[in-house]
Scaffold this motif. Structure first.
Motif, PDB file in Angstrom:
ATOM      1  N   SER A 147      12.482 -14.082 -24.355  1.00 21.22           N
ATOM      2  CA  SER A 147      11.040 -14.308 -24.303  1.00 21.22           C
ATOM      3  C   SER A 147      10.600 -15.016 -23.030  1.00 21.22           C
ATOM      4  O   SER A 147       9.419 -15.353 -22.891  1.00 21.22           O
ATOM      5  CB  SER A 147      10.607 -15.154 -25.507  1.00 21.22           C
ATOM      6  OG  SER A 147      11.030 -14.574 -26.712  1.00 21.22           O
ATOM      7  N   GLU A 148      11.493 -15.251 -22.116  1.00 25.49           N
ATOM      8  CA  GLU A 148      11.200 -16.084 -20.943  1.00 25.49           C
ATOM      9  C   GLU A 148       9.952 -15.640 -20.190  1.00 25.49           C
ATOM     10  O   GLU A 148       8.948 -16.355 -20.127  1.00 25.49           O
ATOM     11  CB  GLU A 148      12.410 -16.094 -20.005  1.00 25.49           C
ATOM     12  CG  GLU A 148      12.230 -16.937 -18.758  1.00 25.49           C
ATOM     13  CD  GLU A 148      13.432 -16.860 -17.839  1.00 25.49           C
ATOM     14  OE1 GLU A 148      13.328 -17.312 -16.684  1.00 25.49           O
ATOM     15  OE2 GLU A 148      14.488 -16.348 -18.276  1.00 25.49           O
ATOM     16  N   GLY A 149       9.996 -14.456 -19.604  1.00 26.32           N
ATOM     17  CA  GLY A 149       8.844 -13.980 -18.840  1.00 26.32           C
ATOM     18  C   GLY A 149       7.665 -13.628 -19.714  1.00 26.32           C
ATOM     19  O   GLY A 149       6.503 -13.782 -19.315  1.00 26.32           O
ATOM     20  N   HIS A 150       7.942 -13.149 -20.906  1.00 27.22           N
ATOM     21  CA  HIS A 150       6.915 -12.788 -21.886  1.00 27.22           C
ATOM     22  C   HIS A 150       6.038 -14.001 -22.207  1.00 27.22           C
ATOM     23  O   HIS A 150       4.805 -13.930 -22.150  1.00 27.22           O
ATOM     24  CB  HIS A 150       7.637 -12.272 -23.135  1.00 27.22           C
ATOM     25  CG  HIS A 150       6.782 -12.026 -24.334  1.00 27.22           C
ATOM     26  ND1 HIS A 150       6.535 -13.002 -25.283  1.00 27.22           N
ATOM     27  CD2 HIS A 150       6.150 -10.907 -24.774  1.00 27.22           C
ATOM     28  CE1 HIS A 150       5.779 -12.507 -26.238  1.00 27.22           C
ATOM     29  NE2 HIS A 150       5.526 -11.227 -25.967  1.00 27.22           N
ATOM     30  N   ASP A 151       6.665 -15.140 -22.514  1.00 30.60           N
ATOM     31  CA  ASP A 151       5.909 -16.344 -22.881  1.00 30.60           C
ATOM     32  C   ASP A 151       5.288 -17.013 -21.659  1.00 30.60           C
ATOM     33  O   ASP A 151       4.149 -17.506 -21.720  1.00 30.60           O
ATOM     34  CB  ASP A 151       6.830 -17.341 -23.596  1.00 30.60           C
ATOM     35  CG  ASP A 151       7.331 -16.810 -24.928  1.00 30.60           C
ATOM     36  OD1 ASP A 151       6.964 -15.677 -25.296  1.00 30.60           O
ATOM     37  OD2 ASP A 151       8.105 -17.521 -25.587  1.00 30.60           O
ATOM     38  N   LEU A 152       6.035 -17.048 -20.559  1.00 30.58           N
ATOM     39  CA  LEU A 152       5.530 -17.700 -19.353  1.00 30.58           C
ATOM     40  C   LEU A 152       4.271 -17.007 -18.846  1.00 30.58           C
ATOM     41  O   LEU A 152       3.308 -17.664 -18.430  1.00 30.58           O
ATOM     42  CB  LEU A 152       6.616 -17.713 -18.277  1.00 30.58           C
ATOM     43  CG  LEU A 152       6.276 -18.429 -16.968  1.00 30.58           C
ATOM     44  CD1 LEU A 152       5.941 -19.897 -17.215  1.00 30.58           C
ATOM     45  CD2 LEU A 152       7.443 -18.311 -15.982  1.00 30.58           C
ATOM     46  N   ARG A 153       4.248 -15.696 -18.891  1.00 32.20           N
ATOM     47  CA  ARG A 153       3.070 -14.956 -18.433  1.00 32.20           C
ATOM     48  C   ARG A 153       1.846 -15.321 -19.262  1.00 32.20           C
ATOM     49  O   ARG A 153       0.755 -15.534 -18.742  1.00 32.20           O
ATOM     50  CB  ARG A 153       3.324 -13.441 -18.517  1.00 32.20           C
ATOM     51  CG  ARG A 153       2.178 -12.616 -17.937  1.00 32.20           C
ATOM     52  CD  ARG A 153       2.086 -11.254 -18.553  1.00 32.20           C
ATOM     53  NE  ARG A 153       1.766 -11.307 -19.972  1.00 32.20           N
ATOM     54  CZ  ARG A 153       0.542 -11.482 -20.460  1.00 32.20           C
ATOM     55  NH1 ARG A 153      -0.482 -11.657 -19.650  1.00 32.20           N
ATOM     56  NH2 ARG A 153       0.337 -11.505 -21.765  1.00 32.20           N
ATOM     57  N   TRP A 154       2.013 -15.400 -20.593  1.00 32.56           N
ATOM     58  CA  TRP A 154       0.905 -15.718 -21.488  1.00 32.56           C
ATOM     59  C   TRP A 154       0.360 -17.110 -21.188  1.00 32.56           C
ATOM     60  O   TRP A 154      -0.859 -17.324 -21.142  1.00 32.56           O
ATOM     61  CB  TRP A 154       1.398 -15.615 -22.928  1.00 32.56           C
ATOM     62  CG  TRP A 154       0.371 -15.725 -24.018  1.00 32.56           C
ATOM     63  CD1 TRP A 154      -0.010 -16.853 -24.672  1.00 32.56           C
ATOM     64  CD2 TRP A 154      -0.386 -14.655 -24.606  1.00 32.56           C
ATOM     65  NE1 TRP A 154      -0.946 -16.565 -25.642  1.00 32.56           N
ATOM     66  CE2 TRP A 154      -1.204 -15.228 -25.615  1.00 32.56           C
ATOM     67  CE3 TRP A 154      -0.459 -13.285 -24.377  1.00 32.56           C
ATOM     68  CZ2 TRP A 154      -2.072 -14.463 -26.404  1.00 32.56           C
ATOM     69  CZ3 TRP A 154      -1.318 -12.530 -25.155  1.00 32.56           C
ATOM     70  CH2 TRP A 154      -2.115 -13.104 -26.155  1.00 32.56           C
ATOM     71  N   ILE A 155       1.264 -18.060 -20.967  1.00 28.42           N
ATOM     72  CA  ILE A 155       0.858 -19.443 -20.670  1.00 28.42           C
ATOM     73  C   ILE A 155       0.132 -19.500 -19.326  1.00 28.42           C
ATOM     74  O   ILE A 155      -0.934 -20.122 -19.202  1.00 28.42           O
ATOM     75  CB  ILE A 155       2.088 -20.374 -20.667  1.00 28.42           C
ATOM     76  CG1 ILE A 155       2.695 -20.450 -22.075  1.00 28.42           C
ATOM     77  CG2 ILE A 155       1.721 -21.768 -20.170  1.00 28.42           C
ATOM     78  CD1 ILE A 155       4.073 -21.082 -22.112  1.00 28.42           C
ATOM     79  N   GLU A 156       0.693 -18.864 -18.322  1.00 26.05           N
ATOM     80  CA  GLU A 156       0.081 -18.877 -16.987  1.00 26.05           C
ATOM     81  C   GLU A 156      -1.278 -18.205 -16.996  1.00 26.05           C
ATOM     82  O   GLU A 156      -2.216 -18.668 -16.328  1.00 26.05           O
ATOM     83  CB  GLU A 156       1.002 -18.183 -15.986  1.00 26.05           C
ATOM     84  CG  GLU A 156       2.258 -18.977 -15.649  1.00 26.05           C
ATOM     85  CD  GLU A 156       3.192 -18.215 -14.723  1.00 26.05           C
ATOM     86  OE1 GLU A 156       4.028 -18.864 -14.070  1.00 26.05           O
ATOM     87  OE2 GLU A 156       3.100 -16.965 -14.668  1.00 26.05           O
ATOM     88  N   ALA A 157      -1.402 -17.110 -17.743  1.00 25.29           N
ATOM     89  CA  ALA A 157      -2.678 -16.388 -17.782  1.00 25.29           C
ATOM     90  C   ALA A 157      -3.776 -17.250 -18.389  1.00 25.29           C
ATOM     91  O   ALA A 157      -4.897 -17.306 -17.878  1.00 25.29           O
ATOM     92  CB  ALA A 157      -2.518 -15.088 -18.568  1.00 25.29           C
ATOM     93  N   GLU A 158      -3.460 -17.949 -19.487  1.00 23.38           N
ATOM     94  CA  GLU A 158      -4.455 -18.809 -20.121  1.00 23.38           C
ATOM     95  C   GLU A 158      -4.826 -19.975 -19.205  1.00 23.38           C
ATOM     96  O   GLU A 158      -5.991 -20.360 -19.112  1.00 23.38           O
ATOM     97  CB  GLU A 158      -3.938 -19.325 -21.459  1.00 23.38           C
ATOM     98  CG  GLU A 158      -4.913 -20.209 -22.213  1.00 23.38           C
ATOM     99  CD  GLU A 158      -6.201 -19.509 -22.600  1.00 23.38           C
ATOM    100  OE1 GLU A 158      -7.223 -20.211 -22.795  1.00 23.38           O
ATOM    101  OE2 GLU A 158      -6.206 -18.259 -22.717  1.00 23.38           O
ATOM    102  N   ALA A 159      -3.817 -20.533 -18.520  1.00 25.26           N
ATOM    103  CA  ALA A 159      -4.082 -21.644 -17.602  1.00 25.26           C
ATOM    104  C   ALA A 159      -5.013 -21.207 -16.476  1.00 25.26           C
ATOM    105  O   ALA A 159      -5.948 -21.931 -16.111  1.00 25.26           O
ATOM    106  CB  ALA A 159      -2.774 -22.183 -17.037  1.00 25.26           C
ATOM    107  N   ALA A 160      -4.768 -20.004 -15.924  1.00 22.60           N
ATOM    108  CA  ALA A 160      -5.593 -19.515 -14.818  1.00 22.60           C
ATOM    109  C   ALA A 160      -6.987 -19.129 -15.292  1.00 22.60           C
ATOM    110  O   ALA A 160      -7.998 -19.509 -14.687  1.00 22.60           O
ATOM    111  CB  ALA A 160      -4.906 -18.329 -14.153  1.00 22.60           C
ATOM    112  N   ASP A 161      -7.055 -18.382 -16.386  1.00 22.25           N
ATOM    113  CA  ASP A 161      -8.354 -17.914 -16.875  1.00 22.25           C
ATOM    114  C   ASP A 161      -9.234 -19.072 -17.344  1.00 22.25           C
ATOM    115  O   ASP A 161     -10.457 -19.025 -17.219  1.00 22.25           O
ATOM    116  CB  ASP A 161      -8.161 -16.916 -18.016  1.00 22.25           C
ATOM    117  CG  ASP A 161      -7.520 -15.613 -17.558  1.00 22.25           C
ATOM    118  OD1 ASP A 161      -7.492 -15.371 -16.334  1.00 22.25           O
ATOM    119  OD2 ASP A 161      -7.025 -14.849 -18.412  1.00 22.25           O
TER     120      ASP A 161
END
Length: 869
Positions: free
Chosen positions: A603-617
């Motif tokens: 789940s490494e990239g899967h979860d990191l992408r979701w977290i980063e997207a919410e932080a940026a948006d």
């Protein structure tokens, strides 16, 4: 044999007849990869008004890219633009054999295939464009006992899906395909509705549909540069001008790496040479009243289907013979390559030709009119890379399709639904583009692509391991110590012990559909953890650090649980907007505003992408770092684990001094360690987070200190059995993007009353109000030499009622057990059902969970009982 060789050599240049036979555009076929064509004056050839802005720009006009455009436009998305560098279908689409099948050994990729076929059945009526769709069915042939078991195994995993599929005997196989020599046929897997379609016509029909719903398709329109903007949009540069897009989708087939490099990505895709043979009219075929089903001779490693009144035959060569177009990885795709072919190579396919002639004797006298050898794209695991990419905003991929025609329709729908709603319509993490990172380098990619092509039709066993390209640079600090002592598994680039050898064991990787050589040793390791003390390498866990002014605020928005206080740990879940489980994460607040997040290796990239997207948006002021490669993890568990660690530290490790779900920075054998009192086995234990360079020192110190306590190693198979006994849910099994946390029994971790408006909160409140239709249940099974793995069909009164999610043998209670989703009316303790395993239905019963209490629960109950006494 001499006849067929002569026929191949004399007829292989009859390109016109072959192209007309399989729907290939005859004007562009060529048997060399070096021919280069001129793009021409692109800016004067569009003959339509250029758009400067778009919601979504799709790059690539093969069947996948056009499908994405069609589905987005049909779904109501305005300003959809597709850019094709030369002609629609250029690349792998135009020369594809066009096979379509409902079958897939995975779980949700079946849904992709289903959606594709259902679209293709109606596309002609919708668009007015013929697609050349044939649905004579297909038969996968089993000629060995292991292959029959594989078919039973796959049937077990198909019954709870909507697709029809049947295990049939040799007589029925011969009835469906009367030209077959059934002397070696033991069984067949028959799938009605399978068949083949003309890839060129299919793509043109979807393009017509895309235009009909408002999408714009520009060609020739090569993309020359991609530039991200500060607000998360993209400037897509072409010879015609620049388009400002909200998002871009890379659907460029074997050009995917070159497009990715424009923004700094090295996508692990590589072109593979795939050949198929087309015959002239075969009298026995022409005489048939109905079209032959597609057959797949799995031992012969080829597919064969009817092509008009002849046959089309496509082999998958062994890994030592197949050819990678690795020069394109090194030097790039030749600028003019689009609708060209490679020179065919008879030597590579003759073994398969002989096997095909033995299985289908009419091939011996067939005239061969063409051999098509073209590039298809492979990823290391042969699954495509589909979805938004981690590391950059609003960049999506739909690349790496070894079977683009059958994937195209379903993937177009999948991506369109995700883009329009903000979450995937169902779980498809096995195709997530973020499952790879820098460890998937070119040597690894080439080795795995060669292995995957050669393994196309090998028997697919449970707990499958493939060893090409391993190890990567992702090895833990104790890998060298452990590598010769254990059967290693591969997890997101890491090597991790599955089980350990002892003198007298039957060692090595020996897959089976039943209990095999690891069964006894895993029981030994479970006993070790329950009675003494065991050490496990958990380094593959993904590890992120989130800190900054808004860290608490961001995580409160992302997770349904409350955030732990400094020095404490909890288990939290990220949910989708509709209230499904996107991820499960262990969160520790190490210092004020600084959080350590631990998730699974896959789940490494899967979860990191979701977290980063919410932080940026959301514009959160946070710093997010991925420290997965830097930090090693050792787990130590068992009743003697405290005694071992206490010998190595001055820290008070008693229940009072170091409570469950607490975290402390300690010195262990003189090495700085961050210790969390938590254990995925459910026994007394700690996880130790250590710099990789110090990991071996800590491991050796623990093993030396634990000699008198009976310390030893254990692996992930034992951990899986122990966690099931304790009733621990696993992400990707009991919970994923197909489930909500209430039906998964995660209520304890979901804080609907917390002030923060976490993602999915409103949806969960509505789910709770309307009630559940199914629930995760805990079942035991009466089996013999076989245990559930997960995803097996559950029956009741002759009807399919649910499916298992994970399963194992409980060494503590000496029985098989599993988690399973059942309708509410069948969830009561004592309810009897049947679980299908390898073609047989075994009695099962819903029981109260857990089967074995966790150590903290046992300790608490003991103290309570002593207090009453």
């Amino acid at each position: 044999m001499a006849r067929i060789l002569n026929l191949i050599n004399s007829h292989m240049r009859r390109d016109l007849a072959a192209c007309r036979g399989v729907g290939l555009p005859v004007r562009t076929i060529c048997c060399t990869s070096t021919k280069q064509t001129q793009e021409g004056d692109a800016s004067s050839s569009l003959r339509k008004r250029w758009k400067d802005t778009a919601d979504t720009v799709i790059i690539g006009g093969g069947c996948v890219g056009v499908s994405v455009a069609y589905h987005l436009a049909k779904g109501g998305v305005k300003d959809v633009v597709l850019l094709e560098k030369s002609e629609l279908t250029a690349g792998s689409t135009w020369h594809a054999a066009g096979l379509t099948t409902y079958y897939h050994p995975g779980i949700n990729v079946k849904k992709v295939h289903y959606d594709s076929i259902k679209l293709y059945e109606t596309l002609e009526a919708e668009t007015g464009q013929a697609v050349g769709f044939h649905q004579p069915g297909s038969v996968r042939i089993a000629s060995t006992p292991a292959r029959v078991d594989e078919m039973k195994y796959q049937m077990t995993r198909t019954h709870w899906h909507v697709t029809e599929q049947y295990l049939i005997g040799p007589e029925k196989v011969h009835e469906l395909f009367p030209l077959l020599n059934i002397d070696k046929v033991l069984a067949g897997l028959y799938t009605p509705g399978d068949g083949h379609i003309d890839p060129y016509s299919l793509t043109m029909a979807m393009a017509a549909g895309a235009r009909m719903y408002g999408a714009q398709i520009y060609n020739p329109a090569p993309v020359t540069a991609l530039t991200p903007t500060a607000d998360g949009n993209w400037d897509v540069q072409t010879p015609h001008g620049t388009i400002r897009a909200n998002r871009i989708v890379n659907a460029t087939g074997f050009w995917a790496r070159e497009v990715g490099k424009m923004i700094g990505f090295e996508h692990p895709t590589i072109p593979v040479h795939h050949q198929y043979v087309v015959t002239a009219t075969v009298p026995e075929v022409k005489a048939l009243k109905t079209e032959l089903p597609v057959i797949r001779d799995l031992e012969g490693s080829y597919y064969l289907r009817q092509e008009r009144d002849g046959l089309l035959f496509g082999p998958y060569e062994k890994m030592e013979k197949m050819v990678l177009q690795d020069s394109w990885v090194r030097d790039g795709v030749p600028p003019g390559f689009g609708k060209e072919l490679f020179e065919s190579d008879l030597d590579r396919i003759m073994e398969h030709v002989e096997m095909a002639m033995d299985m289908v004797p009419v091939l011996k006298e067939a005239d061969i009119i063409n051999i098509v050898s073209g590039p298809i794209t492979y990823t290391p695991d042969l699954l495509p890379m589909v979805g938004p990419h981690q590391g950059v905003r609003n960049y999506w991929t739909a690349i790496g399709f070894g079977y683009g025609v059958i994937h195209a329709g379903g993937i177009g729908k999948f991506l369109s639904d995700w883009i329009r709603t903000g979450e995937p319509p169902y779980d498809l993490i096995e195709c997530d583009p973020n499952r790879y990172s820098k460890w998937a380098d070119v040597p690894f990619m080439c080795a795995k692509a060669r292995e995957s092509y050669g393994f196309n039709n090998v028997v697919g066993y449970p707990k499958e391991e493939r060893f090409a390209g391993r190890p990567t640079y992702r090895t833990s600090g104790v890998y060298e110590v452990l590598k010769d002592k254990a059967s290693m598994g591969f997890h997101a680039g890491w090597e991790q012990p599955h089980w350990f050898y002892k003198p007298g064991d039957d060692i090595g990787y020996k897959p089976s559909f039943q209990r095999t050589n690891w069964f006894g040793p895993v029981g030994r390791e479970c006993k070790l953890v329950m009675e003494k003390v065991g050490v496990i390498d958990l380094t593959p866990f993904a590890k992120f650090i989130v800190k900054g002014t808004d860290s608490h605020k961001l995580l409160d928005r992302l997770f349904a649980n409350t955030m732990p206080k400094v020095g404490l740990t909890n288990i939290s879940h990220m949910l989708t907007p509709t209230g499904r489980v996107f991820a499960e994460v262990t969160i520790t607040q190490m210092a004020p505003g600084e959080f350590l997040l631990i998730t699974g290796s896959g789940s490494e990239g899967h979860d990191l992408r979701w977290i980063e997207a919410e932080a940026a948006d959301g514009g959160y002021d946070v710093d997010i770092s991925n420290v997965t490669d830097d930090i090693g993890v050792l787990g130590i568990a068992g009743p003697n684990s405290r005694k071992v660690l206490q010998k190595l530290t001055d820290e008070d490790l008693s229940d009072a001094g170091f409570k469950f779900l607490h975290c402390k920075s300690i010195q262990l054998a003189g090495v700085p360690v961050r210790a969390i009192r938590i254990s995925y086995t459910g026994e007394l234990g700690w996880e130790l987070y250590i710099e990789q360079k110090n990991m071996a020192a800590v491991y050796n110190a623990m093993m030396e200190a634990g000699k008198d306590e009976g310390i030893d190693n254990f692996g992930t198979y034992a951990m899986s059995s122990l966690r099931l006994e304790k009733g621990f849910r696993g992400w990707g099994a009991e919970m994923n993007c197909d489930t909500n946390p209430l039906e998964a029994g995660l209520d304890y971790f979901i804080k609907l009353n917390k002030p923060a408006d976490f993602i999915g909160k409103a949806a969960l409140q509505e789910i709770k109000r309307t009630g559940l239709k199914r629930k995760l249940s805990y079942i035991t099974l009466e089996t013999d030499n076989i245990d559930p793995e997960g995803n097996e069909t559950i029956w009741h009164n002759g009807k399919v009622v649910g499916n298992t999610t994970s399963g194992a043998y409980s060494y503590s209670s000496q029985q098989s057990l599993a988690f399973a989703y059942l309708p509410l009316e069948l969830c009561s303790v004592g309810q009897k059902v049947e679980v299908e395993l390898l073609g047989r239905k075994y009695p099962a019963m819903v029981i109260q969970e857990p089967l074995v209490l966790t150590e903290p629960t046992r300790t608490r109950l003991l103290k309570k009982a002593m207090g009453k006494a």
